[in-house]
Design an enzyme around this catalytic site. Sequence first.
Site, PDB file in Angstrom:
ATOM      1  N   ASN A   1      22.152  54.233  23.699  1.00 40.70           N
ATOM      2  CA  ASN A   1      21.897  55.411  24.641  1.00 40.70           C
ATOM      3  C   ASN A   1      20.578  56.147  24.872  1.00 40.70           C
ATOM      4  OD1 ASN A   1      21.558  56.885  22.229  1.00 40.70           O
ATOM      5  ND2 ASN A   1      23.437  58.219  22.398  1.00 40.70           N
TER       6      ASN A   1
ATOM      7  N   SER B   1      19.060  57.790  22.947  1.00 41.16           N
ATOM      8  CA  SER B   1      18.719  59.274  22.443  1.00 41.16           C
ATOM      9  C   SER B   1      17.570  59.217  21.564  1.00 41.16           C
ATOM     10  CB  SER B   1      20.121  59.579  21.824  1.00 41.16           C
ATOM     11  OG  SER B   1      20.316  58.715  20.451  1.00 41.16           O
TER      12      SER B   1
ATOM     13  N   LYS C   1      19.287  59.304  12.305  1.00 35.55           N
ATOM     14  CA  LYS C   1      18.545  58.918  11.113  1.00 35.55           C
ATOM     15  C   LYS C   1      17.796  60.148  10.259  1.00 35.55           C
ATOM     16  CE  LYS C   1      14.672  56.758  12.862  1.00 35.55           C
ATOM     17  NZ  LYS C   1      13.512  55.765  12.526  1.00 35.55           N
TER      18      LYS C   1
ATOM     19  N   SER D   1      21.438  51.855   3.297  1.00 40.44           N
ATOM     20  CA  SER D   1      20.065  52.404   2.854  1.00 40.44           C
ATOM     21  C   SER D   1      20.188  52.591   1.531  1.00 40.44           C
ATOM     22  CB  SER D   1      19.804  53.960   3.385  1.00 40.44           C
ATOM     23  OG  SER D   1      18.894  54.609   2.753  1.00 40.44           O
TER      24      SER D   1
ATOM     25  N   TYR E   1      23.139  62.857   6.391  1.00 32.57           N
ATOM     26  CA  TYR E   1      22.742  61.600   6.560  1.00 32.57           C
ATOM     27  C   TYR E   1      22.946  60.650   5.703  1.00 32.57           C
ATOM     28  CZ  TYR E   1      20.076  57.553   7.268  1.00 32.57           C
ATOM     29  OH  TYR E   1      19.629  56.093   7.443  1.00 32.57           O
TER      30      TYR E   1
ATOM     31  N   LYS F   1      26.101  57.193   5.597  1.00 27.24           N
ATOM     32  CA  LYS F   1      25.810  55.978   4.990  1.00 27.24           C
ATOM     33  C   LYS F   1      26.916  55.488   3.784  1.00 27.24           C
ATOM     34  CE  LYS F   1      22.576  54.779   7.719  1.00 27.24           C
ATOM     35  NZ  LYS F   1      22.973  54.009   8.881  1.00 27.24           N
TER      36      LYS F   1
ATOM     37  N   ARG G   1       8.280  67.862  -3.332  1.00 30.03           N
ATOM     38  CA  ARG G   1       9.345  68.143  -2.314  1.00 30.03           C
ATOM     39  C   ARG G   1      10.883  67.987  -2.679  1.00 30.03           C
ATOM     40  NH1 ARG G   1       8.548  64.651   3.472  1.00 30.03           N
ATOM     41  NH2 ARG G   1       9.113  63.040   2.045  1.00 30.03           N
TER      42      ARG G   1
HETATM   43  N1  NAD Z   1      14.014  53.911   9.501  1.00 30.74           N
HETATM   44  C1  NAD Z   1      14.348  53.808   8.192  1.00 30.74           C
HETATM   45  O1  NAD Z   1      13.650  54.308   7.410  1.00 30.74           O
HETATM   46  C2  NAD Z   1      15.816  53.621   7.835  1.00 30.74           C
HETATM   47  C3  NAD Z   1      16.089  53.286   6.283  1.00 30.74           C
HETATM   48  C4  NAD Z   1      17.380  53.021   6.057  1.00 30.74           C
HETATM   49  C5  NAD Z   1      18.414  52.754   6.821  1.00 30.74           C
HETATM   50  N2  NAD Z   1      18.311  53.022   8.360  1.00 30.74           N
HETATM   51  C6  NAD Z   1      19.150  52.842   9.311  1.00 30.74           C
HETATM   52  O2  NAD Z   1      18.773  51.887  10.053  1.00 30.74           O
HETATM   53  C7  NAD Z   1      19.169  51.820  11.377  1.00 30.74           C
HETATM   54  C8  NAD Z   1      18.100  51.995  12.421  1.00 30.74           C
HETATM   55  O3  NAD Z   1      17.211  52.769  12.187  1.00 30.74           O
HETATM   56  P1  NAD Z   1      15.805  52.937  12.910  1.00 30.74           P
HETATM   57  O4  NAD Z   1      14.752  53.345  11.960  1.00 30.74           O
HETATM   58  O5  NAD Z   1      15.470  51.758  13.877  1.00 30.74           O
HETATM   59  O6  NAD Z   1      16.244  53.969  13.816  1.00 30.74           O
HETATM   60  P2  NAD Z   1      15.975  54.402  15.599  1.00 30.74           P
HETATM   61  O7  NAD Z   1      16.251  55.854  15.832  1.00 30.74           O
HETATM   62  O8  NAD Z   1      14.567  54.231  15.912  1.00 30.74           O
HETATM   63  O9  NAD Z   1      16.967  53.808  16.246  1.00 30.74           O
HETATM   64  C9  NAD Z   1      18.255  53.828  16.398  1.00 30.74           C
HETATM   65  C10 NAD Z   1      18.727  53.601  17.736  1.00 30.74           C
HETATM   66  O10 NAD Z   1      20.167  54.016  18.063  1.00 30.74           O
HETATM   67  C11 NAD Z   1      20.297  54.753  19.143  1.00 30.74           C
HETATM   68  N3  NAD Z   1      21.460  55.517  19.157  1.00 30.74           N
HETATM   69  C12 NAD Z   1      21.785  56.579  18.357  1.00 30.74           C
HETATM   70  N4  NAD Z   1      22.921  57.087  18.536  1.00 30.74           N
HETATM   71  C13 NAD Z   1      23.560  56.271  19.364  1.00 30.74           C
HETATM   72  C14 NAD Z   1      24.896  56.216  19.905  1.00 30.74           C
HETATM   73  N5  NAD Z   1      25.728  57.205  19.854  1.00 30.74           N
HETATM   74  N6  NAD Z   1      25.133  55.279  21.025  1.00 30.74           N
HETATM   75  C15 NAD Z   1      24.125  54.305  21.263  1.00 30.74           C
HETATM   76  N7  NAD Z   1      22.958  54.190  20.801  1.00 30.74           N
HETATM   77  C16 NAD Z   1      22.732  55.372  19.816  1.00 30.74           C
HETATM   78  C17 NAD Z   1      19.074  55.457  19.209  1.00 30.74           C
HETATM   79  O11 NAD Z   1      18.979  55.662  20.768  1.00 30.74           O
HETATM   80  C18 NAD Z   1      17.896  54.533  18.734  1.00 30.74           C
HETATM   81  O12 NAD Z   1      17.406  53.659  19.757  1.00 30.74           O
HETATM   82  C19 NAD Z   1      19.849  53.479  11.398  1.00 30.74           C
HETATM   83  O13 NAD Z   1      21.282  53.231  11.291  1.00 30.74           O
HETATM   84  C20 NAD Z   1      19.267  53.887  10.341  1.00 30.74           C
HETATM   85  O14 NAD Z   1      20.146  54.958   9.695  1.00 30.74           O
HETATM   86  C21 NAD Z   1      16.842  53.232   8.646  1.00 30.74           C
END
Ligand code: NAD
Length: 340
Positions: free
Chosen positions: A33, A35, A86, A124, A149, A153, A295
């Site tokens: 989406n 966002s 996230k 995570s 958050y 998970k 922190r």
């Molecule tokens: N980056 C980290 O450090 C990390 C660590 C552990 C887990 N994760 C998990 O991995 C996943 C991806 O993380 P990321 O770092 O790529 O995050 P990101 O925010 O870059 O990517 C998430 C994407 O999902 C989209 N999105 C969010 N809500 C939505 C919805 N309702 N409908 C459609 N699209 C939606 C956002 O626009 C974004 O493009 C997440 O679930 C995050 O919780 C990330």
Amino acid sequence: MAKILVTGGTGYIGSHTAVELHNAGYEVVIVDNLSNSNIKILTQLHAITGKWFDFHEIDLQDDKAVQEFAEKNTDIDGIIHFAASKAVGESVEQPLKYYRNNFYGLINLLTSFNRKINFVFSSSCTVYGQPESLPVTEAAPVQKAESPYGNTKQIAEEILAETAAVTPDLNVIALRYFNPVGAHETALIGELPNGVPANLVPFITQSAIGKRGPITVYGNDYDTPDGSAIRDYIHVVDLAKAHVAAIKLLETGNPNGNYDVFNIGTGKGSSVLEIIAAFEKVNNEKLDYKIGPRRAGDIVQIYGDVQKSNKQLGWKASLDINEMMRSAWEWEKYIKANPF
Ligand SMILES: NC(=O)c1ccc[n+]([C@@H]2O[C@H](COP(=O)([O-])OP(=O)(O)OC[C@H]3O[C@@H](n4cnc5c(N)ncnc54)[C@H](O)[C@@H]3O)[C@@H](O)[C@H]2O)c1
């Protein structure tokens, strides 16, 4: 050629995974989406792969839109579900935003794709809190989450396990990521943090490029060799490849059953001060940093036992801290020269 839906596929980890799926011969469909990502990522993905990925701008909270998408795309074999909110700090300020987005999206997908489907979920290492023994294995107890958050998970893992238990057609792997950093070797995709980064590496690169002030090392009096906190940093391209390995295991049939969990890290801890030193050395850049207080909510140290993923997924991280720091810096410079 199997077709894989990548939700959140224009985001940080999703975009790198789309590339690796394509490289492995999969057909990729992206739903996002936007966002927390930019439509221009599709152009970047085209520049890397020569392919315009099939993209659908859909909010996964919209149950009717997800249902309609599932009905029109009956040829999807697998789903890699990244889409979620996230930011840990924001989740404390706005818990309902997190519970709504992270649960509705998951539930709408599971409801609409109620048929034979392979499903990989982004979990995570936060589920472990501060583990009693290191490296932490998948068998370690899940501890009470420190934030809404983190709670999403933990509960999402439970939703998936409970649904898989009564849905033999649903084959799930939850990947518990450690700390994803770095960017694609082309520097055409990478992390685009929203606002002030709460994570170390994007803060380092933004500080080095002059977008932020000095880096604060939150505590140098922990019980670790150099006193700073320790994490298991994993290159985003290695992480992306772990998703391809998970899809492949689901395709061949996971002998462990239709719900399974894997740690995805390097198995090695690096301290904040080691990361700073590696960045300086590999990029020949001097960082401006100061030592600050610990922190609230930060754990002392964590790194994963990755034997299960090495053996059963047939996957192993291959890119080291230097490559993580080099690629993160190349991406920061790229995005400064070519702002989205
Ligand atoms: N980056 C980290 O450090 C990390 C660590 C552990 C887990 N994760 C998990 O991995 C996943 C991806 O993380 P990321 O770092 O790529 O995050 P990101 O925010 O870059 O990517 C998430 C994407 O999902 C989209 N999105 C969010 N809500 C939505 C919805 N309702 N409908 C459609 N699209 C939606 C956002 O626009 C974004 O493009 C997440 O679930 C995050 O919780 C990330």
